[in-house]
Scaffold this motif. Structure first.
Motif, PDB file in Angstrom:
ATOM      1  N   ALA A   1       0.819  -1.217   0.000  1.00 40.41           N
ATOM      2  CA  ALA A   1       0.000   0.000   0.000  1.00 40.41           C
ATOM      3  C   ALA A   1       0.852   1.266   0.000  1.00 40.41           C
ATOM      4  CB  ALA A   1      -0.918  -0.008   1.223  1.00 40.41           C
ATOM      5  N   GLY A   2       2.175   1.102  -0.110  1.00 43.31           N
ATOM      6  CA  GLY A   2       3.070   2.257  -0.167  1.00 43.31           C
ATOM      7  C   GLY A   2       3.666   2.655   1.167  1.00 43.31           C
ATOM      8  N   GLY A   3       3.472   1.857   2.194  1.00 40.67           N
ATOM      9  CA  GLY A   3       4.025   2.167   3.500  1.00 40.67           C
ATOM     10  C   GLY A   3       5.542   2.137   3.501  1.00 40.67           C
ATOM     11  N   ARG A   4       6.130   3.039   4.254  1.00 43.47           N
ATOM     12  CA  ARG A   4       7.579   3.135   4.395  1.00 43.47           C
ATOM     13  C   ARG A   4       7.942   3.029   5.868  1.00 43.47           C
ATOM     14  NH1 ARG A   4      10.567   6.024   0.027  1.00 43.47           N
ATOM     15  NH2 ARG A   4      12.001   5.931   1.756  1.00 43.47           N
ATOM     16  N   PRO A   5       9.183   2.656   6.183  1.00 42.99           N
ATOM     17  CA  PRO A   5       9.583   2.612   7.588  1.00 42.99           C
ATOM     18  C   PRO A   5       9.385   3.971   8.260  1.00 42.99           C
ATOM     19  CG  PRO A   5      11.250   1.595   6.208  1.00 42.99           C
ATOM     20  CD  PRO A   5      10.269   2.258   5.285  1.00 42.99           C
ATOM     21  N   VAL A   6       8.962   3.934   9.505  1.00 48.38           N
ATOM     22  CA  VAL A   6       8.772   5.156  10.282  1.00 48.38           C
ATOM     23  C   VAL A   6       9.754   5.122  11.443  1.00 48.38           C
ATOM     24  CG1 VAL A   6       7.153   6.478  11.702  1.00 48.38           C
ATOM     25  CG2 VAL A   6       6.347   5.348   9.623  1.00 48.38           C
ATOM     26  N   TRP A   7      10.584   6.154  11.532  1.00 53.21           N
ATOM     27  CA  TRP A   7      11.573   6.274  12.597  1.00 53.21           C
ATOM     28  C   TRP A   7      10.976   7.088  13.729  1.00 53.21           C
ATOM     29  CZ3 TRP A   7      17.139   5.239  12.167  1.00 53.21           C
ATOM     30  CH2 TRP A   7      17.466   4.498  11.029  1.00 53.21           C
ATOM     31  N   LEU A   8      11.030   6.533  14.935  1.00 53.65           N
ATOM     32  CA  LEU A   8      10.519   7.207  16.123  1.00 53.65           C
ATOM     33  C   LEU A   8      11.670   7.350  17.111  1.00 53.65           C
ATOM     34  CD1 LEU A   8       7.282   5.065  16.437  1.00 53.65           C
ATOM     35  CD2 LEU A   8       7.466   7.361  15.457  1.00 53.65           C
ATOM     36  N   GLY A   9      11.882   8.554  17.588  1.00 58.70           N
ATOM     37  CA  GLY A   9      12.978   8.802  18.512  1.00 58.70           C
ATOM     38  C   GLY A   9      12.498   9.298  19.861  1.00 58.70           C
TER      39      GLY A   9
END
Length: 96
Positions: free
Chosen positions: A45-53
């Motif tokens: 569906a076009g999802g990309r990794p999400v970085w959370l800090g």
């Protein structure tokens, strides 16, 4: 980060969602860093990794678990509260 129970955070995540541990992601100023990878459905569906800090409290960990269980990137919208933790690591482009 001092005062954070890293072992408890890791154990909670391991019990709830697929998890891979890395020693270093080269963004120490954002520790604790969690990168949420999209599922196969999310990638399609076009999802990309999400970085959370700066994920340094149990409530944030629970919010991440809830989002991943709801489908995560590409399937479920990033909850507003987690948007406060999202960042683009150096050398990468922001998610569209």
């Amino acid at each position: 980060m001092t005062g954070v129970d890293h072992a408890a955070q890791t154990a909670r995540l391991e019990a709830a969602v697929p998890l891979r541990i890395s020693d270093c992601l080269d963004v120490c100023d954002q520790a604790n860093v969690i990168v949420v990878q999209p599922s196969a459905t999310g990638r399609a569906a076009g999802g990309r990794p999400v970085w959370l800090g700066l994920v340094n409290d149990p409530e944030a960990t629970e919010d991440i678990i809830t989002w991943v269980r709801s489908g995560g990137p590409g399937v479920a919208p990033l909850p507003e509260i987690l948007g406060l933790y999202a960042f683009t690591p150096p050398g990468r482009t922001a998610n569209p």
